[in-house]
Design a protein around this motif. Structure first.
Motif, PDB file in Angstrom:
ATOM      1  N   ASN A 172     -18.760-104.602  76.127  1.00  0.00           N
ATOM      2  CA  ASN A 172     -19.155-103.888  74.913  1.00  0.00           C
ATOM      3  C   ASN A 172     -17.965-103.149  74.308  1.00  0.00           C
ATOM      4  OD1 ASN A 172     -22.141-103.903  73.989  1.00  0.00           O
ATOM      5  ND2 ASN A 172     -22.238-103.973  76.218  1.00  0.00           N
ATOM      6  N   ALA A 173     -17.122-102.597  75.186  1.00  0.00           N
ATOM      7  CA  ALA A 173     -15.926-101.923  74.671  1.00  0.00           C
ATOM      8  C   ALA A 173     -15.031-102.947  73.980  1.00  0.00           C
ATOM      9  CB  ALA A 173     -15.195-101.234  75.806  1.00  0.00           C
ATOM     10  N   GLU A 174     -14.974-104.125  74.549  1.00  0.00           N
ATOM     11  CA  GLU A 174     -14.184-105.208  73.956  1.00  0.00           C
ATOM     12  C   GLU A 174     -14.736-105.578  72.586  1.00  0.00           C
ATOM     13  OE1 GLU A 174     -11.386-106.237  74.932  1.00  0.00           O
ATOM     14  OE2 GLU A 174     -11.284-107.752  73.332  1.00  0.00           O
ATOM     15  N   ALA A 175     -16.058-105.627  72.454  1.00  0.00           N
ATOM     16  CA  ALA A 175     -16.668-105.937  71.160  1.00  0.00           C
ATOM     17  C   ALA A 175     -16.255-104.890  70.128  1.00  0.00           C
ATOM     18  CB  ALA A 175     -18.187-105.983  71.293  1.00  0.00           C
ATOM     19  N   ALA A 176     -16.219-103.629  70.565  1.00  0.00           N
ATOM     20  CA  ALA A 176     -15.823-102.555  69.650  1.00  0.00           C
ATOM     21  C   ALA A 176     -14.375-102.751  69.205  1.00  0.00           C
ATOM     22  CB  ALA A 176     -15.988-101.202  70.325  1.00  0.00           C
ATOM     23  N   ARG A 177     -13.509-103.111  70.158  1.00  0.00           N
ATOM     24  CA  ARG A 177     -12.096-103.316  69.811  1.00  0.00           C
ATOM     25  C   ARG A 177     -11.937-104.480  68.850  1.00  0.00           C
ATOM     26  NH1 ARG A 177     -11.237-102.937  75.237  1.00  0.00           N
ATOM     27  NH2 ARG A 177     -10.667-100.855  75.921  1.00  0.00           N
ATOM     28  N   MET A 178     -12.645-105.552  69.139  1.00  0.00           N
ATOM     29  CA  MET A 178     -12.552-106.725  68.262  1.00  0.00           C
ATOM     30  C   MET A 178     -12.995-106.354  66.847  1.00  0.00           C
ATOM     31  SD  MET A 178     -14.128-109.554  70.912  1.00  0.00           S
ATOM     32  CE  MET A 178     -14.424-110.844  69.725  1.00  0.00           C
ATOM     33  N   ALA A 179     -14.058-105.578  66.757  1.00  0.00           N
ATOM     34  CA  ALA A 179     -14.548-105.196  65.432  1.00  0.00           C
ATOM     35  C   ALA A 179     -13.561-104.268  64.743  1.00  0.00           C
ATOM     36  CB  ALA A 179     -15.907-104.523  65.563  1.00  0.00           C
ATOM     37  N   TYR A 180     -12.991-103.352  65.514  1.00  0.00           N
ATOM     38  CA  TYR A 180     -11.981-102.439  64.943  1.00  0.00           C
ATOM     39  C   TYR A 180     -10.895-103.232  64.266  1.00  0.00           C
ATOM     40  CZ  TYR A 180      -8.560 -98.642  64.734  1.00  0.00           C
ATOM     41  OH  TYR A 180      -7.650 -97.717  64.308  1.00  0.00           O
ATOM     42  N   ASP A 181     -10.394-104.258  64.991  1.00  0.00           N
ATOM     43  CA  ASP A 181      -9.301-105.069  64.453  1.00  0.00           C
ATOM     44  C   ASP A 181      -9.756-105.878  63.247  1.00  0.00           C
ATOM     45  OD1 ASP A 181      -7.937-105.796  67.754  1.00  0.00           O
ATOM     46  OD2 ASP A 181      -7.564-104.136  66.355  1.00  0.00           O
ATOM     47  N   ALA A 182     -10.973-106.327  63.249  1.00  0.00           N
ATOM     48  CA  ALA A 182     -11.424-107.269  62.218  1.00  0.00           C
ATOM     49  C   ALA A 182     -11.977-106.597  60.966  1.00  0.00           C
ATOM     50  CB  ALA A 182     -12.487-108.189  62.815  1.00  0.00           C
ATOM     51  N   THR A 183     -12.157-105.290  61.021  1.00  0.00           N
ATOM     52  CA  THR A 183     -12.797-104.619  59.882  1.00  0.00           C
ATOM     53  C   THR A 183     -11.891-104.621  58.661  1.00  0.00           C
ATOM     54  OG1 THR A 183     -14.043-103.177  61.358  1.00  0.00           O
ATOM     55  CG2 THR A 183     -13.793-102.435  59.076  1.00  0.00           C
ATOM     56  N   ALA A 184     -12.443-105.048  57.548  1.00  0.00           N
ATOM     57  CA  ALA A 184     -11.724-105.005  56.288  1.00  0.00           C
ATOM     58  C   ALA A 184     -12.104-103.710  55.583  1.00  0.00           C
ATOM     59  CB  ALA A 184     -12.119-106.200  55.425  1.00  0.00           C
ATOM     60  N   VAL A 185     -11.071-102.991  55.138  1.00  0.00           N
ATOM     61  CA  VAL A 185     -11.356-101.704  54.479  1.00  0.00           C
ATOM     62  C   VAL A 185     -11.073-101.838  52.988  1.00  0.00           C
ATOM     63  CG1 VAL A 185     -10.832 -99.251  54.447  1.00  0.00           C
ATOM     64  CG2 VAL A 185     -10.673-100.523  56.577  1.00  0.00           C
ATOM     65  N   GLY A 186     -11.969-101.340  52.192  1.00  0.00           N
ATOM     66  CA  GLY A 186     -11.760-101.435  50.750  1.00  0.00           C
ATOM     67  C   GLY A 186     -12.698-100.480  50.051  1.00  0.00           C
ATOM     68  N   ARG A 187     -13.097-100.858  48.868  1.00  0.00           N
ATOM     69  CA  ARG A 187     -13.992-100.005  48.087  1.00  0.00           C
ATOM     70  C   ARG A 187     -15.174-100.851  47.632  1.00  0.00           C
ATOM     71  NH1 ARG A 187     -13.000 -95.071  47.404  1.00  0.00           N
ATOM     72  NH2 ARG A 187     -14.532 -93.988  46.144  1.00  0.00           N
ATOM     73  N   THR A 188     -16.356-100.300  47.713  1.00  0.00           N
ATOM     74  CA  THR A 188     -17.514-101.004  47.195  1.00  0.00           C
ATOM     75  C   THR A 188     -18.054-100.271  45.986  1.00  0.00           C
ATOM     76  OG1 THR A 188     -19.736-101.836  47.683  1.00  0.00           O
ATOM     77  CG2 THR A 188     -19.076 -99.846  48.829  1.00  0.00           C
ATOM     78  N   ILE A 189     -18.257-101.034  44.949  1.00  0.00           N
ATOM     79  CA  ILE A 189     -18.804-100.443  43.719  1.00  0.00           C
ATOM     80  C   ILE A 189     -20.058-101.235  43.382  1.00  0.00           C
ATOM     81  CG2 ILE A 189     -18.395-100.018  41.271  1.00  0.00           C
ATOM     82  CD1 ILE A 189     -15.413 -99.707  42.016  1.00  0.00           C
ATOM     83  N   GLY A 190     -21.169-100.548  43.269  1.00  0.00           N
ATOM     84  CA  GLY A 190     -22.429-101.246  43.056  1.00  0.00           C
ATOM     85  C   GLY A 190     -22.789-101.364  41.589  1.00  0.00           C
TER      86      GLY A 190
END
Lengths: 304, 318, 391
Positions: A172-190
């Motif tokens: 589970n910790a590994e899943a968290a790390r994988m997600a940390y690395d894979a997360t794309a950060v940006g802006r969402t405008i609805g």
């Protein structure tokens, strides 16, 4: 004080996610609390969980109405609830989706920093199950710097480890790390306007007495006997049945075995699936004696 | 109604309810409700069904519906039927309770209603634990099963007690009809519900209803796993009609219990000794229910008694 | 009108029979048992057209009653003490579901340090269940109120279950001459049962599903207002019953020699009869003592009590149970109602566990109340007949 709101489905571990986040906050020297919206959580039904993090003692225990951080654990929830309701200016969103932040539309008026990650795939890869909670925690750390990733990993290993075993904690910790690395950060405008859900909210002297209702229409909503058709439980599914009518021998077993009455027995005894209510359990495919039904991932779509 | 084909299309427990995907309660309740039809009043005690079947202001039930508490299915249905009878309304009154609300907290009201031979149908939807409150053991929980109150710990691994035989207890009240059902055994199921529908007096239908999260099984196995339950002897299909017991389905071959256990997370911690204990219990149950020696394998034949001496008395017939 | 010499329990049974109750679940418990025995006799003698259902415990008794009432028939039952406690959970179901079940409670000590004798700690603690509660002073009143209870409970403005409470043994097992009204008179007084919601497949209703927070507050408030609405129904029932039988009880409470009273006591049950004696004695001695025979605990006649006590200097309350807050429960309710009135209120606990109450005991109560009227320092709560010094 920071207020965080998790939106998930029963069975995705939203409650445990909130608890683990609170745990990680405590390890980092904060005061914290976490709790679910108390209801009977059934697999698949939309649920909410809350967390509060502060440097001083937290006294309030009401639900979170004005979050600093919103965590959306299942993209399909956007159709059912308004997950960013009350999001504070400068508040952030973390979402489980294959789309990038710029492609996500959470409704007109939403303008927020956003992290997106395909947590479902990561969970399936790391844990062989689509339980996305720990992946979401990694994504949170990427977007929101209040609780450090190190504390989150420690909290995951400890909580999940003691509940499910040492190996589960590690994975589970590994899943968290994988997600940390894979997360794309940006802006969402609805942009889009969500249809305001009409719900009957009567005043006290309008409610029929005896906690009883006959079938009636109130504010465009039907209440009373046989009114659950208004809950499109088909939105819960992540796999969908595919029917090969030419193989069907009209044995009726699928119709009989469907827990949700989502299979409609036609006049000629062939079947039609009502995908608005099918939860994708796969029982029909399992009981079919001639392999006329196959479960496929939801995106591939079933037939009506 | 004699088979699935005869079962009406009209749904009485309608779609859109909140059951988990694959829920055994939902399939079973749906089918029984269909067969009983709209001229029915339904009472549901505290259980998963009460939570997913109706949440104010919505109900999945087409029929009149009442809920009050946990332990009183036998009693409330008694009252409802008495009222309908006095109002000359001929409708079926059915109570659908879980195993907790039948075997344990509901046992008193069940016994009272059965003893008075109340004219109701009592359906026990048995998922072998208190699932609605988060999977705690009940007296319906099988030997060895994990539940949150019989966890697989370091010293004690799973439930230490054997399942209570509720159908036999009810049958001992001399009621007109007691039957065990499995939704995977379609024709048997239809026949039994039809019989219950036609009869008068206290009718008890005990149904094995798998629970996806509680048994830790794949949702798709929610119906088919019942076949294995019967093949292994964990569930027996029979009826007792006016005091006469009759097996209604006997498997040709007895499957070893391991076939059933391996599909379920709630049994995966079981050690060899416990599996042997469970198997032995099943073999004994097989013999008692079917009136024949349990097959070997998976059962062990009783050792042949060796006769060592004979005193010449011909009465011994050796 | 026939006069029979019968016990309070029998009187209640006559009331249920004359009211044409159709389903009567029952379970034995002293001192209520005679009620269900008498009803069983009426039924088996062909005098009462009803189903007696011998449920296997009181919890089931109330469950059967709820089922029957929800099924649309007039339902009656009876219990006491432990039985009432055993059905506790179900009381809180019957009231919100607005089922007009009538239940006689022969008041008896609940729990330990007691036995089968009279006390009010069975019915008074459940005054928050949403049930209406009326307490009677005589066997006649027991019969009359059983009949009136159906009328009040089934009133469309009310639709609430109601307890008719009678002191165990003191009424339940004591014979008095009781006027049994004619069936025709009762039929004129009590219309046919016409429920609001009924479990009937011809017109399906969803009754009491699990209810989320979004609705519960409004429903509970609605229920609270229904209890208030009972006041009118109670007054009307009292009037009309008086017109038909000549017997009037005063509705929410009866004021006895209150017109020029300077001090008075208020209390429930048979105590009131003894208090009448005490008041008459005191009056003959020139003292301006009065009595409020409280009848209804719910609805609680707060405003009406304020009115009735306007000219009093002091008031005592009679409690036949302890609330363990230093007082008894009736005191707490009365003092709340009289807050700000300037009247000195004292509490008088007696009759616990069946201990006998005599005129002397009640005169002791009046003595304390009189002294407090004169401005003397008195205890605000006295446990009468206690052996040993109060702290």
């Amino acid at each position: 004080m920071y207020e965080i709101r998790f939106h998930g489905r029963g069975g995705q571990g939203a409650v445990m996610a909130a608890q683990t986040l609170a745990d990680a906050a405590v390890r980092s020297g904060f005061q914290a609390q976490a709790f679910p919206y108390f209801g009977a959580e059934r697999r698949g039904a939309p649920v909410e969980a809350y967390a509060r993090i502060d440097t001083s003692r937290i006294r309030t225990k009401s639900q979170v109405y004005r979050p600093h951080l919103v965590v959306i654990m299942d993209a399909s929830l956007v159709e059912l609830v308004d997950p960013t309701a009350g999001l504070r200016p400068g508040g952030k969103v973390v979402m489980n989706t294959t789309h990038r932040p710029e492609e996500v539309d959470l409704g007109a008026g939403v303008d927020a920093e956003c992290g997106t990650v395909d947590a479902s795939s990561i969970a399936l890869e790391a844990l062989k199950m689509p339980v996305v909670n720990t992946a979401m925690l990694g994504a949170i750390a990427r977007v929101w710097d209040v609780v450090p990733m190190g504390a989150i990993v420690e909290a995951i290993e400890d909580r999940f480890g003691s509940k499910l075993g040492h190996r589960a904690g590690i994975l589970n910790a590994e899943a968290a790390r994988m997600a940390y690395d894979a997360t794309a950060v940006g802006r969402t405008i609805g942009h889009r306007e969500f249809a305001k859900e009409r719900r009957w909210m009567p005043v006290w002297d309008e409610i029929p007495i005896s906690v009883s209702l006959k079938k009636t229409v109130h504010d465009e909503e039907e209440v009373g006997p046989a009114t659950t058709w208004q809950h499109r439980t088909g939105r819960w599914k992540w796999s969908t049945p595919l029917y090969k009518k030419e193989r069907c021998i009209k044995c009726l077993r699928c119709w009989w075995s469907c827990p949700d009455a989502a299979i409609v027995r036609q006049d000629d005894d062939y079947m039609r699936w009502d995908l608005e209510y099918c939860k994708g359990c796969g029982i029909c495919a399992e009981v079919c004696p001639v392999d006329a039904i196959r479960m496929v991932p939801e995106e591939e779509g079933g037939n009506p | 109604m004699r088979s699935m084909k005869d079962v009406p299309r009209e749904d009485i427990l309608t779609h859109g309810h909140g059951a988990c995907p694959g829920c055994g309660y939902a399939v079973t309740a749906k089918n029984i409700a269909k067969m009983l039809g709209p001229n029915t009043v339904v009472y549901v005690p505290a259980s998963c069904l009460v939570v997913f079947g109706a949440l104010y202001p919505y109900s999945a039930w087409k029929t009149p519906y009442l809920f009050t508490a946990f332990e009183n299915t036998g009693a409330v249905t008694t009252g409802i039927k008495a009222a309908l009878r006095r109002r000359h309304i001929d409708a079926t009154v059915v109570g659908m309770a879980g195993d907790g609300g039948t075997f344990d907290i509901g046992l008193q009201a069940l016994s009272g209603a059965a003893e008075r031979n109340e004219d109701i149908i009592y359906v026990c939807l048995d998922n072998e634990a208190y699932m609605n409150t988060g999977i705690q053991r009940s007296s319906a929980t099988p030997f060895g099963a994990w539940t949150t109150t019989t966890p697989a710990g370091l010293e004690v691994k799973g439930n230490r007690r054997f399942k209570k035989d509720i159908a036999r207890i009810v049958a001992d009240h001399d009621v007109p009809y007691v039957a065990t059902l499995s939704v995977a055994h379609f024709t048997d199921f239809v026949r039994k519900v039809q019989k219950a529908k036609e009869m008068r007096g206290f009718r008890f239908l005990h149904c094995l209803t798998p629970c996806i999260p509680g048994w830790r099984i794949e949702p798709s196995k929610g119906v088919s796993i019942n076949r294995l339950a019967v093949e292994t002897g964990m569930w027996t299909l029979y009826e007792v009609e006016n005091g006469v017991p009759r097996v209604t389905y006997k498997p040709k071959v007895m499957a070893p219990v391991t076939e059933y256990l391996k599909l379920q997370g709630r049994f995966k911690h079981m050690g060899e000794a416990d599996v042997r204990t469970l198997q032995a219990w099943l073999c004994e149950k097989w013999r008692a229910n079917y009136g024949e020696e349990a097959p070997s394998p998976p059962c062990v034949l009783p050792p042949k008694e060796e006769v060592l001496a004979h005193d010449g008395d011909t009465l011994y017939g050796i | 009108m026939a006069v029979k010499t019968i016990t309070g329990d029998q009187a209640v049974a006559y009331g249920a029979m004359l009211a044409r109750a159709e389903v009567v679940p029952g379970f034995p418990i002293t001192p209520q048992t005679i009620i269900i025995e008498q009803i069983s006799e009426f039924i088996n003698d062909g005098l009462m057209d009803a189903d007696f259902i011998p449920a296997e415990s009181e919890h089931s008794v109330m469950s059967v009653a709820i089922g029957a009432s929800a099924g649309g028939v007039r339902t009656f039952t009876a219990t006491s003490s432990q039985g009432l406690a055993l059905m506790y959970e179900m009381l809180f179901a019957a009231a919100p579901i607005r089922l007009p079940v009538v239940m006689a409670v022969a008041n008896r000590s609940l729990g330990a340090a007691s036995g089968i004798w009279t006390e009010h700690n069975d019915s008074v603690p459940v005054r928050e269940s949403g049930w209406l509660q009326v307490y009677v002073e005589s066997n006649q009143e027991a019969l009359d109120m059983t009949i009136q209870a159906f009328r009040i409970a089934e009133d469309r403005r009310v639709m609430l279950p109601i307890m008719v409470c009678l002191d165990g043994f003191i009424l339940s097992h004591v014979v008095e001459g009781v006027d049994i009204p004619e069936q025709a008179v009762v039929d004129r007084f009590l219309p046919k049962f016409s429920p609001v919601n009924v479990l009937d497949p011809r017109d399906p209703v969803m009754m009491n599903p699990v209810t989320p927070p979004e609705f519960a507050t409004e429903m509970r408030y609605q229920q609270d207002r229904a209890v208030e609405a009972a006041r009118v129904a109670i007054a009307e029932a009292d009037e009309e019953f008086a017109a038909l039988t000549g017997r009037r009880y005063g509705g929410l409470f009866e004021s006895y020699r209150m017109d020029d009273a300077e001090y008075a006591l208020a209390g429930l049950g048979t105590w009131a009869g003894i208090a009448r004696e005490a008041v008459d004695q005191l009056r003959s001695e020139g003292k301006k003592a009065g009595l409020i025979k409280l009848r209804y605990m719910r609805p609680f006649p707060g405003q009406e009590l304020r009115q009735a006590t306007l000219n009093l200097k002091s008031l005592g309350t009679f409690d036949r149970s302890a609330a363990f807050n230093g007082y008894g429960p009736l005191f707490t309710e009365v003092r709340n109602a009289l807050y700000g009135s300037g009247i000195m209120v004292t509490d008088h606990i007696a009759g616990i566990g069946g201990r006998d109450i005599t005129v002397e005991t009640v005169r002791d109560m009046y003595d304390i109340v009189e002294r407090s009227a004169r401005g003397e320092q008195v205890r605000d709560c006295t446990w009468h007949t206690l052996r040993g010094e109060m702290q």
